[in-house]
Design an enzyme around this catalytic site. Structure first.
Site, PDB file in Angstrom:
ATOM      1  N   TRP A 155       0.807  -1.220   0.000  1.00 54.35           N
ATOM      2  CA  TRP A 155       0.000   0.000   0.000  1.00 54.35           C
ATOM      3  C   TRP A 155       0.844   1.276   0.000  1.00 54.35           C
ATOM      4  O   TRP A 155       0.298   2.353  -0.195  1.00 54.35           O
ATOM      5  CB  TRP A 155      -0.917   0.018   1.243  1.00 54.35           C
ATOM      6  CG  TRP A 155      -0.146  -0.304   2.501  1.00 54.35           C
ATOM      7  CD1 TRP A 155      -0.039  -1.536   3.083  1.00 54.35           C
ATOM      8  CD2 TRP A 155       0.659   0.577   3.277  1.00 54.35           C
ATOM      9  NE1 TRP A 155       0.799  -1.476   4.173  1.00 54.35           N
ATOM     10  CE2 TRP A 155       1.243  -0.174   4.316  1.00 54.35           C
ATOM     11  CE3 TRP A 155       0.976   1.944   3.206  1.00 54.35           C
ATOM     12  CZ2 TRP A 155       2.105   0.366   5.267  1.00 54.35           C
ATOM     13  CZ3 TRP A 155       1.837   2.480   4.147  1.00 54.35           C
ATOM     14  CH2 TRP A 155       2.392   1.704   5.167  1.00 54.35           C
ATOM     15  N   ASN A 156       2.145   1.172   0.267  1.00 51.69           N
ATOM     16  CA  ASN A 156       2.879   2.434   0.501  1.00 51.69           C
ATOM     17  C   ASN A 156       3.183   3.208  -0.786  1.00 51.69           C
ATOM     18  O   ASN A 156       3.312   4.434  -0.752  1.00 51.69           O
ATOM     19  CB  ASN A 156       4.125   2.206   1.358  1.00 51.69           C
ATOM     20  CG  ASN A 156       5.151   1.324   0.710  1.00 51.69           C
ATOM     21  OD1 ASN A 156       4.833   0.600  -0.237  1.00 51.69           O
ATOM     22  ND2 ASN A 156       6.368   1.355   1.200  1.00 51.69           N
ATOM     23  N   PRO A 180      -3.092  -6.023  -5.731  1.00 54.91           N
ATOM     24  CA  PRO A 180      -2.613  -4.921  -4.899  1.00 54.91           C
ATOM     25  C   PRO A 180      -3.112  -5.081  -3.465  1.00 54.91           C
ATOM     26  O   PRO A 180      -4.015  -5.877  -3.216  1.00 54.91           O
ATOM     27  CB  PRO A 180      -3.263  -3.693  -5.546  1.00 54.91           C
ATOM     28  CG  PRO A 180      -4.501  -4.213  -6.192  1.00 54.91           C
ATOM     29  CD  PRO A 180      -4.255  -5.653  -6.563  1.00 54.91           C
ATOM     30  N   GLY A 233       7.051  -6.122  -0.397  1.00 63.99           N
ATOM     31  CA  GLY A 233       6.386  -6.113   0.903  1.00 63.99           C
ATOM     32  C   GLY A 233       7.377  -6.462   1.993  1.00 63.99           C
ATOM     33  O   GLY A 233       8.592  -6.314   1.822  1.00 63.99           O
ATOM     34  N   SER A 234       6.857  -6.971   3.095  1.00 64.06           N
ATOM     35  CA  SER A 234       7.728  -7.228   4.251  1.00 64.06           C
ATOM     36  C   SER A 234       8.549  -8.503   4.042  1.00 64.06           C
ATOM     37  O   SER A 234       8.143  -9.409   3.296  1.00 64.06           O
ATOM     38  CB  SER A 234       6.875  -7.365   5.503  1.00 64.06           C
ATOM     39  OG  SER A 234       6.019  -8.483   5.365  1.00 64.06           O
ATOM     40  N   GLU A 255      11.284  -7.647  -3.403  1.00 61.05           N
ATOM     41  CA  GLU A 255      11.709  -6.328  -2.899  1.00 61.05           C
ATOM     42  C   GLU A 255      11.153  -6.241  -1.487  1.00 61.05           C
ATOM     43  O   GLU A 255       9.967  -5.992  -1.298  1.00 61.05           O
ATOM     44  CB  GLU A 255      11.118  -5.215  -3.777  1.00 61.05           C
ATOM     45  CG  GLU A 255      11.584  -5.223  -5.221  1.00 61.05           C
ATOM     46  CD  GLU A 255      13.018  -4.761  -5.375  1.00 61.05           C
ATOM     47  OE1 GLU A 255      13.573  -4.178  -4.429  1.00 61.05           O
ATOM     48  OE2 GLU A 255      13.597  -5.012  -6.445  1.00 61.05           O
ATOM     49  N   LEU A 256      12.010  -6.443  -0.497  1.00 64.78           N
ATOM     50  CA  LEU A 256      11.508  -6.638   0.875  1.00 64.78           C
ATOM     51  C   LEU A 256      11.897  -5.476   1.794  1.00 64.78           C
ATOM     52  O   LEU A 256      12.232  -4.387   1.339  1.00 64.78           O
ATOM     53  CB  LEU A 256      12.012  -7.987   1.400  1.00 64.78           C
ATOM     54  CG  LEU A 256      11.655  -9.184   0.490  1.00 64.78           C
ATOM     55  CD1 LEU A 256      12.237 -10.480   1.028  1.00 64.78           C
ATOM     56  CD2 LEU A 256      10.149  -9.321   0.297  1.00 64.78           C
ATOM     57  N   CYS A 289      10.378   1.699   2.110  1.00 64.47           N
ATOM     58  CA  CYS A 289      11.350   0.645   2.428  1.00 64.47           C
ATOM     59  C   CYS A 289      12.762   1.197   2.484  1.00 64.47           C
ATOM     60  O   CYS A 289      13.642   0.599   3.091  1.00 64.47           O
ATOM     61  CB  CYS A 289      11.248  -0.454   1.386  1.00 64.47           C
ATOM     62  SG  CYS A 289      11.358   0.205  -0.267  1.00 64.47           S
ATOM     63  N   GLU A 386      12.397  -2.473  11.597  1.00 69.16           N
ATOM     64  CA  GLU A 386      12.036  -1.507  10.559  1.00 69.16           C
ATOM     65  C   GLU A 386      10.908  -0.658  11.148  1.00 69.16           C
ATOM     66  O   GLU A 386       9.819  -1.168  11.434  1.00 69.16           O
ATOM     67  CB  GLU A 386      11.564  -2.249   9.309  1.00 69.16           C
ATOM     68  CG  GLU A 386      11.318  -1.332   8.142  1.00 69.16           C
ATOM     69  CD  GLU A 386      10.834  -2.070   6.879  1.00 69.16           C
ATOM     70  OE1 GLU A 386      10.208  -3.133   7.012  1.00 69.16           O
ATOM     71  OE2 GLU A 386      11.082  -1.560   5.785  1.00 69.16           O
ATOM     72  N   GLU A 463      14.834  -3.891  -9.910  1.00 76.34           N
ATOM     73  CA  GLU A 463      13.761  -3.268 -10.694  1.00 76.34           C
ATOM     74  C   GLU A 463      14.264  -1.950 -11.261  1.00 76.34           C
ATOM     75  O   GLU A 463      15.066  -1.253 -10.629  1.00 76.34           O
ATOM     76  CB  GLU A 463      12.523  -3.055  -9.804  1.00 76.34           C
ATOM     77  CG  GLU A 463      11.920  -4.398  -9.398  1.00 76.34           C
ATOM     78  CD  GLU A 463      10.593  -4.305  -8.663  1.00 76.34           C
ATOM     79  OE1 GLU A 463      10.272  -3.236  -8.122  1.00 76.34           O
ATOM     80  OE2 GLU A 463       9.872  -5.314  -8.638  1.00 76.34           O
TER      81      GLU A 463
END
Ligand code: NAP
Length: 485
Positions: A155-156, A180, A233-234, A255-256, A289, A386, A463
């Site tokens: 969502w960010n 999403p 995400g996480s 992509e964490l 992130c 985090e 990416e």
């Protein structure tokens, strides 16, 4: 919603095979600034996820057979439409996500820049010829679209995290299904509407919106027709999804999470470091992130940096993202605020000092004040977790060796930042940091031309950039024999 000029951009159904797909139940999308419901969206599940994968599979043959130039023309249409509708897309984004409108506009431009970039980059997929070990053979290497790509996004950055993946996948000749976050489905659906108008053929780009992340995620990670799975995400959820992909041996990119160090050396330009720290910490209310998570300051400049940083942070105005004067918007939810509150409280219990902020703002339960903590040690919860909120913990250090060891002492390896002037130190520190991206005298590092991604438990794959297509391509080797007369 009234201020949205093109009302057709507000969609409330999943987009599958070029059509808006009704489901039997609905779920609510809420504005985090007001806690009010914006609209309800049809709640898709396993059936729709399977349908979307089937549609993507059916569309694959014709989309991958198109020339890269033909695909580029269509992607370019999509880019142009995103730019044309930037204001409406930004408003939808702010309504469901909370970030200030200016930041939301920036995200739309950033997301669109990946579509533009990969429209071009798709034309530059090169194979290879390799000298064969015997005279009657030739070795030729092709790069081909990997197939159906499935994605789950957070969502960010509800626009850009989709655009960064979809643009590369589509340019490579893959078809795409994305689920999403349930908290921000509207931005994804608005992108689908523009994909439709751009002429992206049916089945090539599909959006499945639904509450049951786990059930939809199981389809996307385990379906035999999905060749590649990509997640942002996480780290905790990423690990589960990697495990789920094992049964069909999918290619995976992740992509964490991160725990970015931001280091201010004694030779730094302190004013520039303050600007960089603000940009990398408080953007998106600290929910990126690549946000600075631990601010390390050489003890000889600690007092000077802390004073200037506190003065600058005190000027940040917290408020509804739709208001012109807002610098920092709400967090995504009251639960996200409580997590940050808890991290601050437990670190204060261990000896940290709140020198600015430190409270939930009375205007609403999703607002947390821009906060600075001093007297932080690297073992405190605020430094080992985090934060994902607008809190800057300051940790003092003595010398290069100590700070490099502290900075690398985390399972994460996404982004790092440091401010220094000595050229020898710049090279030593840049090479020693175990991070996929390093900002040197710079707090904002992401753009379409640069490879975005992490080391260690922050993920794998890149990416954007010329490397971004690799994750969506298979390398195929042709051995041509029998050439001797
Ligand atoms: P999250 O809980 O991992 O959620 C990310 C996405 O996964 C959301 O769409 C979520 O759906 C979905 N999800 C959650 N559990 C799932 C499951 N069991 N199966 C399938 N899908 C599942 O992360 P978040 O808290 O929303 O996002 C913040 C995290 O993302 C941070 O750690 C941040 O660092 C990371 N992030 C990384 C990057 C990067 O490029 N490295 C960029 C942005 C964010 P719902 O939201 O609907 O629950």
């Amino acid at each position: 919603m009234q201020a949205i000029k093109d009302k057709h951009l507000v969609k409330t159904h999943s987009y599958i095979n070029g059509q808006w797909h009704k489901s039997h139940s609905t779920f609510a999308v809420t504005n985090p600034a007001t806690s009010k419901i914006i609209t309800t969206v049809d709640n898709a599940g396993i059936v729709e996820a399977n349908l979307a994968v089937r549609s993507a599979k059916s569309a694959l043959q014709s989309w991958s057979a198109m020339s890269a130039h033909q695909r580029a023309t269509i992607l370019r249409n999509w880019f142009n439409l995103m730019v044309e509708h930037q204001d409406d897309l930004a408003r939808i984004l702010t309504l469901e996500q909370g970030k200030p409108l200016a930041e939301a506009k920036g995200e739309i431009a950033y997301g669109a820049s990946f579509v533009e970039w990969f429209a071009e980059e798709g034309k530059r997929v090169y194979g290879d010829t390799i000298a064969a070990p015997s005279a009657d053979k030739r070795i030729v290497v092709l790069k081909q679209a990997i197939g159906v790509v499935a994605a789950i996004t957070p969502w960010n950055f509800p626009n850009a995290m989709i655009a960064r993946k979809a643009a590369a996948a589509l340019a490579a000749g893959c078809t795409f299904v994305v689920r999403p976050s349930e908290q921000t489905p509207l931005s994804a659906l608005a992108m689908a509407e523009l994909a439709h108008r751009a002429g992206i053929p049916e089945g090539v780009f599909n959006v499945v919106v639904g509450e049951d992340a786990k059930a939809i995620g199981e389809v996307l990670t385990q379906h035999p027709d999905v060749a590649k799975f990509t997640f942002t995400g996480s780290t905790a959820v990423g690990k589960t999804l990697i495990g789920q992909c094992a049964s069909t041996v999918k290619k995976v990119s992740m992509e964490l999470g991160g725990n970015a160090p931001f280091i201010v050396f004694d030779d730094a330009d302190i004013d520039a470091a303050v600007d960089g720290a603000i940009a990398s910490k408080y953007r998106n209310a600290g929910q990126t992130c690549v946000c600075s998570n631990r601010i390390f300051v050489d003890e000889s400049v600690l007092a000077q940096f802390t004073e200037k940083f506190s003065q600058a942070v005190a000027k940040l105005k917290l408020g509804n993202g739709l208001e012109q004067t807002t610098d920092v918007g709400p967090m995504i939810s009251a639960q996200a605020v409580s997590k940050v509150e808890q991290l601050v409280k437990s670190s204060v219990d261990e000896g940290a000092t709140v020198i600015l902020g430190g409270k939930v703002e009375p205007v609403g339960s999703s607002f947390y004040q821009p906060t600075i903590l001093a007297n932080v040690s690297p073992e405190m919860p605020i430094a080992t977790n985090e934060i994902f909120g607008p809190v800057a913990p300051i940790i003092a250090f003595r010398g290069e060796a100590e700070v490099i060891a502290m900075a690398n002492n985390t399972p994460y390896g996404l982004a790092a930042y440091f401010y220094a002037r000595d050229i020898g130190r710049i090279w030593r520190v840049a090479e020693a940091l175990e991070y996929g991206m390093v900002g040197i005298n710079e707090g904002i590092i992401s753009n379409a031309a640069a490879p975005f991604g992490g080391m260690k438990q922050s993920g794998n794959g890149r990416e954007g950039s010329k490397y971004g297509l690799d994750d969506y391509l298979e390398v195929k080797y042709l051995c041509m024999g029998g050439l001797a007369k």
